[in-house]
Design a protein around this motif. Sequence first.
Motif, short mmCIF file in Angstrom:
data_model
loop_
_atom_site.label_atom_id
_atom_site.label_comp_id
_atom_site.label_asym_id
_atom_site.label_seq_id
_atom_site.Cartn_x
_atom_site.Cartn_y
_atom_site.Cartn_z
N PHE A 75 0.81 -1.08 0.00
CA PHE A 75 0.14 -0.14 -0.19
C PHE A 75 0.87 1.17 0.00
N PHE A 76 0.74 2.05 -0.89
CA PHE A 76 1.61 3.19 -1.10
C PHE A 76 0.70 4.50 -1.51
N LEU A 77 -0.68 4.56 -1.02
CA LEU A 77 -1.59 5.46 -1.52
C LEU A 77 -1.23 6.45 -0.25
N GLY A 78 -1.44 7.67 -0.64
CA GLY A 78 -1.19 8.70 0.25
C GLY A 78 -2.18 10.11 -0.11
N ALA A 79 -1.45 11.30 -0.21
CA ALA A 79 -2.45 12.28 -0.84
C ALA A 79 -3.29 12.81 -0.16
N GLY A 80 -3.15 13.08 1.04
CA GLY A 80 -4.12 13.39 2.36
C GLY A 80 -4.78 12.57 3.26
N ALA A 81 -4.47 11.03 2.73
CA ALA A 81 -4.89 10.18 3.75
C ALA A 81 -3.94 9.01 3.98
N TYR A 82 -3.63 8.74 5.13
CA TYR A 82 -2.46 7.82 5.28
C TYR A 82 -2.81 6.58 6.08
N LYS A 83 -2.22 5.49 5.65
CA LYS A 83 -2.13 4.24 6.39
C LYS A 83 -1.12 4.21 7.31
N HIS A 84 -1.52 4.36 8.49
CA HIS A 84 -0.64 4.24 9.80
C HIS A 84 -1.09 3.12 10.81
N HIS A 85 -0.29 2.54 11.70
CA HIS A 85 -0.57 1.54 12.35
C HIS A 85 -1.20 2.42 13.75
N VAL A 86 -2.74 1.86 13.98
CA VAL A 86 -3.32 2.38 15.11
C VAL A 86 -3.47 1.37 16.24
N PRO A 87 -2.83 1.54 17.34
CA PRO A 87 -2.75 0.51 18.41
C PRO A 87 -4.07 -0.03 18.94
N ALA A 88 -4.34 -1.13 18.99
CA ALA A 88 -5.76 -1.56 19.34
C ALA A 88 -6.37 -1.10 20.73
N SER A 89 -5.61 -0.57 21.45
CA SER A 89 -6.13 0.19 22.77
C SER A 89 -6.92 1.32 22.38
N VAL A 90 -6.45 2.21 21.23
CA VAL A 90 -7.31 3.22 20.82
C VAL A 90 -8.64 2.98 20.41
N ASP A 91 -8.95 1.81 19.56
CA ASP A 91 -10.33 1.62 19.38
C ASP A 91 -11.23 0.86 20.58
N HIS A 92 -10.31 0.18 21.50
CA HIS A 92 -11.06 -0.18 22.69
C HIS A 92 -11.47 0.82 23.48
N LEU A 93 -10.71 1.87 23.59
CA LEU A 93 -11.02 2.90 24.57
C LEU A 93 -12.16 3.89 24.11
N ILE A 94 -12.13 4.11 22.82
CA ILE A 94 -13.08 5.21 22.26
C ILE A 94 -14.60 4.32 22.26
N GLN A 95 -14.72 3.08 22.28
CA GLN A 95 -15.86 2.36 22.51
C GLN A 95 -16.38 1.94 23.80
N ARG A 96 -15.76 2.73 24.88
CA ARG A 96 -16.52 2.88 26.07
C ARG A 96 -17.62 3.70 26.09
N GLY A 97 -18.60 3.02 26.73
CA GLY A 97 -19.99 3.86 26.69
C GLY A 97 -19.88 5.22 26.95
N GLU A 98 -19.18 5.48 27.89
CA GLU A 98 -19.08 6.96 28.40
C GLU A 98 -18.65 8.05 27.16
N PHE A 99 -17.77 7.39 26.35
CA PHE A 99 -17.06 8.05 25.36
C PHE A 99 -18.00 8.11 23.87
N LEU A 100 -18.43 6.79 23.93
CA LEU A 100 -19.06 6.46 22.44
C LEU A 100 -20.39 7.00 22.42
#
Length: 456
Positions: A75-100
């Motif tokens: 994957f070598f696409l960019g131009a304004g949207a980039y593929k980076h590794h997002v730690p699994a803890s990010v998705d886990h925390l934003i799905q907590r009820g008080e945040f989501l």
Amino acid sequence: MENDMRYLPLTDSDRQAMLATIGAASIDDLFVDVPAEARLAGTIPNLPDHASEMAVERHMAALARKNLSAGEAPFFLGAGAYKHHVPASVDHLIQRGEFLTAYTPYQPEIAQGTLQVLFEFQTQVARLLGCDVANASMYDGSTACWEAIVMARRITKRGKALLSSGLHPHYVSVAQTMAKFTGDDLAYETPELDSKTDSQKLIAAIDKDTSCVVVQYPDILGRIEDLTALADAAHAAGALLVAVVTEPVALGAIKAPGAMGADIVVGEGQSIGVGLQFGGPYLGLFACKQKYVRQMPGRLCGETVDAAGKRGFVLTLSTREQHIRREKATSNICTNSGLCALAFSIHMTLLGEKGLRALASLNHAMAVEAADRLAALPGVTLMNDSFFNEFTLVLPKDARDVVRRLADRGVLGGVSLGRLFPTAPQIGNGLVVAVTETVTAEDIDIFAKALEEELA
């Protein structure tokens, strides 16, 4: 009409009463600004009137299987949207009820957690962009860019903005669309396949009517330039410098725009904490100098103390029309992409300054490795003198055809300039290649071999 009642519970008399109230003769009058060729007459062709839930699921799954996912191919696409590794803890925390499920914090006494997150987010963005103050986020980078242009108009009382040719063409398009309603004059030319930016041309074009100069850093072709001279020239003429950052990870390696004199710095926060997500939702970053804070769009969270002297958080400035009279509002933004802002903030917190710098260093190192390998191919030229994790290659043929054939081979090999600038055939041989920490040496090898075969 009887079948529609389940979904549109209005009678003809209801509709006539509503039309009479707003002074429209018919419902069609509400769509006069939509070109006739863009309107649909009748039902959607080839779409069945109904289907079972299971049939719809099977059909949608079949359509989804036609996609080539970013994680399934080099994957070598960019131009304004980039593929980076997002730690699994990010998705886990934003799905907590008080945040989501949290709604916008109109009542600070029951929204302290949301307000504190936004306060910390503002601090991170202000430090990252090199500015005094940041707001509690915007829709995305393109709309943040437009908001910066109209903010500059409010400050300078001028109506002409100079847009760098290195500004993302989608950002330019958004600004041009919005300027139709405000009357702002936007000066813009498509870029050239040149390692040098158009900063000297912009400096020469600044005059007494210029409200701001808008420049991307790094720009759409991956070029990086010191913005100090451009900022000085703009200020000398009473104009502002607006810097746009579409790849915030770069600021872990290069100087922040605010530190070079930019008055307003905006950007796209997708790279940090937010996945590609088929183009959205994304996250707009917005920061500026302290003296311009009251002209900043959106809203600002602040820290205070309550009656008992305990630390608390409030909406300090809310200059959008949800909070104040429309004619007094700086913008009509109705959301701040709060969940994406939270993801950004969590990822940034997990990285810390040391981690961000390490991530940026890894991105640059992989990009240099890829650039060296690809530029060594027969007929391929590396355009850039300098770059972060994105650069432009000049191919011996139209890059659009090459990109399509690479995709057929399972390689997502960059973004062709012909796709970004369809009306500028003179730069159609340009290919913008992005290389992040998710790219491996094997990916680069596969890309290089496939590109060499396609160009043979």
